[in-house]
Design a protein around this motif. Structure first.
Motif, PDB file in Angstrom:
ATOM      1  N   ASP A   1      -4.921   7.327  -5.462  1.00 36.70           N
ATOM      2  CA  ASP A   1      -5.354   7.035  -4.098  1.00 36.70           C
ATOM      3  C   ASP A   1      -4.844   5.681  -3.583  1.00 36.70           C
ATOM      4  O   ASP A   1      -5.597   4.881  -3.025  1.00 36.70           O
ATOM      5  CB  ASP A   1      -6.892   7.090  -4.001  1.00 36.70           C
ATOM      6  N   ILE A   2      -3.571   5.443  -3.793  1.00 38.84           N
ATOM      7  CA  ILE A   2      -2.888   4.258  -3.238  1.00 38.84           C
ATOM      8  C   ILE A   2      -3.494   2.946  -3.772  1.00 38.84           C
ATOM      9  O   ILE A   2      -3.488   1.919  -3.096  1.00 38.84           O
ATOM     10  CB  ILE A   2      -2.827   4.298  -1.681  1.00 38.84           C
TER      11      ILE A   2
ATOM     12  N   GLY B   1      -4.773   7.941   7.049  1.00 37.02           N
ATOM     13  CA  GLY B   1      -4.599   8.145   5.601  1.00 37.02           C
ATOM     14  C   GLY B   1      -4.921   6.872   4.862  1.00 37.02           C
ATOM     15  O   GLY B   1      -5.551   5.974   5.414  1.00 37.02           O
ATOM     16  N   THR B   2      -4.511   6.795   3.598  1.00 37.51           N
ATOM     17  CA  THR B   2      -4.857   5.669   2.716  1.00 37.51           C
ATOM     18  C   THR B   2      -6.337   5.306   2.908  1.00 37.51           C
ATOM     19  O   THR B   2      -6.706   4.146   2.947  1.00 37.51           O
ATOM     20  CB  THR B   2      -3.980   4.413   2.976  1.00 37.51           C
TER      21      THR B   2
ATOM     22  N   ASP C   1      -1.267  10.193   3.413  1.00 35.33           N
ATOM     23  CA  ASP C   1      -0.926   8.959   2.688  1.00 35.33           C
ATOM     24  C   ASP C   1       0.555   8.615   2.826  1.00 35.33           C
ATOM     25  O   ASP C   1       0.924   7.434   2.815  1.00 35.33           O
ATOM     26  CB  ASP C   1      -1.309   9.080   1.205  1.00 35.33           C
TER      27      ASP C   1
END
Ligand SMILES: Cc1cc2nc3c(=O)[nH]c(=O)nc-3n(C[C@H](O)[C@H](O)[C@H](O)COP(=O)(O)OP(=O)(O)OC[C@H]3O[C@@H](n4cnc5c(N)ncnc54)[C@H](O)[C@@H]3O)c2cc1C
Length: 567
Positions: free
Chosen positions: A128-129, A259-260, A418
C-alpha cells in the motif's frame, strides 16, 4: 432442485520473486554470481511474503485508512495519526529487510543499489505505497550525507539506515505549498532565526505525505532573503519532541485522495517549528536535488513494480477465465492485448533498473563523467516515461479482468488508483520534460551519453531481429537530436514539444535496453521471450515527435472560447 451458480476463481499470486522471469534474468546478467547467490534467499523471502501473507493482508485491510485524531479527551491538541495494519507491518519489514539500509551498508559497492531496489520492487505492490516514506527516507539519508553537515548526519543517518524497527526512522519531503508544487520557488514559508544554529519555521505545507515520519527535509525562506527558488533554504526538522508532542506544528487535515489512500498525506501548519539549516541559507531548491533524484528513481521502480503486479494477476486470470468456449489465454485478441502490456512492463523495468545501475556506480565512485551526465538526465526521463506507462497498463489490466476489474473488493481498482499518482507527484510529466530539456541545455553530455549507450547496443547485438530493433532505437534518438537542433531557437516550439521529445528519448532508450537484455538471454539462457518483448515494444510508438501547429493547439486547448477560428 437447488440452483448452483458459477463462481469464477479469483486470480492468484505465487512467489513474486520466483515467478518474475524479467527480474531474475536481469539480476543474473548484472550481478556477480556469488553476490546473487548471497542475496537471493532474501529476495525469495520477500517474493513469498509479497505474493502470500502481505497480499492477503492487503486485501483484508482494504477498507481501512489512516485516521487523524486532533484532540485528546481532555482538550489537548495531539494530532495523532494512526496508520493501517499493512503499514504497521510494512514499517517493520522495511527495516528488517533493509529496504533502505541495503544501499548504505557498503557490502556490495556498485551492486548495492540494484539489490536494494529489487527488494523494494518486490515489496511495493503488496504494501500500500509504504514505499512513499521509504523513498523520502532514502533521499534524506543521501542528501544529508552529501551535505557534509556532521551533527545532522550523526543524529539522523544511523536511524534512517537502520535495520532495527525500534530505531528506524523515516523522513518526509515537504516542498509543495498551495502556491506551487512545480513552481516551488513561490513558497511562502518563512524561517526566523531563533538561536545561532536553530531557526523557527512559519507557513503552511500543502502536501506532506507520510506525516508519521520522525523527521522531514523542507524548504523555507530565511527572513529577508530574495524571492524565488534561490532565496529558499533547505532545513532539517524533527516532528516531535522527546515527550512525543508535535514540535510547534499542527495537522489541519488528511487529504481525501483518489488513490494512495493508505498514505497519510496531510496539510500542515508550521507554527514556529524548530528547524536546522542543512547547508547554506539559500539555494534550497538546488540543495534538495539529491533527494528528488532518489525519490524520482523510486517512483520509476515503483511504476515498474505495479505494472508487474497487474500483469501477474491478468495473466493468471486469463488462464482461469473462459469466454466463448475457450480460456482467455487462448484467445488471439486477448493474447495480443496482454503481449503489448507485457512489453511495456519489461520496457519500464529495464529503463528503471538501468537508472538504478547508474546510481549504484555513481555512489561507488565508479562512473564516467559522461554517464554522470546521463544519470542527471535519466532521472527525469525514466520517471516521466514509466509514470505514464503505469497508468496505461493499470487501466488495461482492469479491463483484462472485465467487470471484475472495476469491483473494489477484488483489490484490482487499487492498482489503477495508486498508479495514477506516479505521473503527478515528484514532478508531473510536463514539468519533468522541461527539466530534461534544461539538463540538456546546461550540459549536452547526458544526451551524448544516451546516444552512445544506444549505439553501443547496436554494435553489440548479433541476432538479426534484435539488430533491427537496436537500429530503430538509434535512428529515433538521431531524429530526436535533430528535432532539438531545429527548434532550439524557438522557445515556444521547444517547450511545446518537450514532452514528446522526452518520452521519445525514454522509449528509444527502453527499446535499446530491451535489446541488450534479449541478446544476453538468447546467448546465456536460450530464452526468446525477452526478444519477443523487444520486438513487440519496437512495434509500438517509439518516436512521438511530430510537427504541430501552435495556433491549432491554442485553439484546441482553449476550446470554450466563443470566437470562431478564422480559416
Ligand atoms: C498523493 C500526493 C502526495 C503528495 N505528497 C507530497 C509530499 O510529500 N511532499 C511534497 O512536497 N509534495 C507532495 N505532493 C505534491 C506534488 O508533488 C505536486 O502536487 C506536484 O509536484 C504538482 O504540483 P502542483 O500541484 O502545484 O501542480 P501544478 O504545478 O499547478 O500543475 C498543474 C498542471 O500544470 C502543468 N504545468 C506546470 N507547470 C508547467 C509548465 N511550465 N509548462 C507546462 N505545463 C506545466 C503540470 O504538468 C500539471 O499538469 C503530493 C501530491 C499528491 C497527489
Amino acid at each position: 432442485m437447488k440452483f448452483k451458480p458459477f463462481n469464477q476463481p479469483a486470480p492468484q499470486l505465487g512467489n513474486q520473486y520466483d515467478d518474475d522471469r524479467v527480474l531474475r534474468s536481469y539480476l543474473k546478467r548484472t550481478l556477480p554470481p556469488d553476490m546473487l547467490a548471497e542475496v537471493e534467499p532474501s529476495l525469495r523471502e520477500m517474493g513469498e511474503l509479497a505474493g502470500g501473507e502481505l497480499y492477503a493482508l492487503q486485501l483484508a485491510d482494504r477498507l481501512n485508512v489512516p485516521t487523524l485524531t486532533q484532540w485528546d479527551p481532555w482538550g489537548e491538541r495531539i494530532d495523532r495519526i494512526d496508520v493501517t495494519a499493512v503499514w504497521q507491518r510494512a514499517e517493520r519489514l522495511a527495516a528488517e529487510f533493509g529496504v533502505v539500509a541495503a544501499a548504505y551498508e557498503g557490502d556490495y559497492g556498485r551492486y548495492a543499489r540494484p539489490f536494494q531496489f529489487s527488494t523494494a520492487y518486490l515489496f511495493n505492490p503488496s504494501t500500500d505505497i509504504y514505499t512513499c516514506p521509504l523513498a523520502m527516507t532514502d533521499g534524506a539519508a543521501r542528501t544529508l550525507l552529501l551535505s557534509g553537515n556532521r551533527p545532522l548526519i550523526e543524529r539522523a543517518v544511523p536511524h534512517l539506515t537502520s535495520r532495527d524497527p525500534a530505531t528506524f526512522w523515516t523522513s518526509g519531503q515537504w516542498m509543495t505549498e498551495a502556491t506551487g508544487g512545480s513552481d516551488v520557488g513561490t513558497s511562502e514559508t518563512i524561517a526566523c532565526r531563533d538561536t545561532n544554529d536553530a531557526w523557527r519555521l512559519f507557513g503552511r505545507k500543502w502536501f506532506t505525505s507520510a506525516t508519521t515520519s520522525q523527521i522531514a527535509l523542507t524548504l523555507a525562506r530565511p527572513e529577508g532573503n530574495s524571492p524565488g527558488g534561490r532565496g529558499l533554504a533547505l532545513y532539517y526538522l524533527e516532528l516531535r519532541d522527546e515527550n512525543g508532542r508535535l514540535n510547534d506544528l499542527t495537522v489541519n487535515r488528511l487529504k481525501d485522495k483518489l488513490g494512495t489512500r493508505k498514505v497519510p498525506t496531510a496539510e500542515l501548519m508550521l507554527e514556529g517549528t524548530p528547524a536546522y539549516p542543512v547547508m547554506e541559507l539559500a539555494n534550497g531548491v538546488r540543495n534538495i536535488v539529491p533527494m528528488l533524484h532518489l525519490t524520482r528513481t523510486w517512483n520509476s521502480v515503483m511504476a515498474a513494480s505495479l505494472m508487474r503486479r497487474g500483469m501477474a494477476l491478468a495473466r493468471d486470470y486469463a488462464r482461469r477465465r473462459e469466454a466463448f468456449g475457450a480460456l482467455l489465454s487462448d484467445k488471439p485478441l486477448h493474447i495480443d492485448t496482454l503481449a503489448r502490456l507485457q512489453a511495456e512492463t519489461e520496457a519500464a523495468f529495464h529503463l528503471s533498473f538501468f537508472l538504478v545501475e547508474l546510481i549504484g556506480r555513481d555512489e561507488a565512485g565508479d562512473i564516467t563523467p559522461e554517464d554522470a551526465d546521463l544519470l542527471r538526465l535519466l532521472t527525469s526521463i525514466a520517471k516521466l516515461t514509466t509514470g505514464r506507462q503505469a497508468v496505461d497498463v493499470a487501466s488495461e489490466v482492469l479491463e483484462a479482468h472485465g467487470g471484475a476489474g472495476y469491483i473494489e473488493d477484488t483489490g484490482l481498482p487499487l492498482l489503477l488508483r495508486d498508479s495514477q499518482v506516479l505521473s503527478i507527484w515528484e514532478g508531473t510529466t510536463n514539468v519533468l520534460s522541461l527539466d530534461a530539456l534544461r539538463a540538456i541545455a546546461s550540459d549536452p553530455g547526458g544526451l551524448i551519453a544516451l546516444n552512445r549507450k544506444v549505439l553501443g547496443v547496436v554494435a553489440d547485438t548479433r541476432d538479426p531481429a534484435l539488430v533491427e530493433q537496436a537500429r530503430l532505437a538509434a535512428e529515433v534518438i538521431h531524429l530526436a537530436i535533430h528535432w532539438l537542433q531545429e527548434v532550439k531557437d524557438d522557445r515556444a516550439a521547444t517547450e511545446a514539444g518537450a514532452r514528446r521529445f522526452a518520452q521519445t528519448l525514454g522509449r528509444a532508450l527502453s527499446l535499446a535496453l530491451l535489446v541488450e537484455q534479449a541478446q544476453w538471454s538468447l546467448d546465456n539462457e536460450g530464452d526468446g521471450r525477452p526478444r519477443a518483448a523487444a520486438r513487440r515494444f519496437g512495434r509500438s510508438a517509439i518516436n512521438l515527435l511530430a510537427d504541430t501547429d501552435m495556433d491549432d493547439d491554442r485553439a484546441l486547448a482553449n476550446d470554450e472560447s466563443l470566437a470562431v477560428m478564422a480559416m
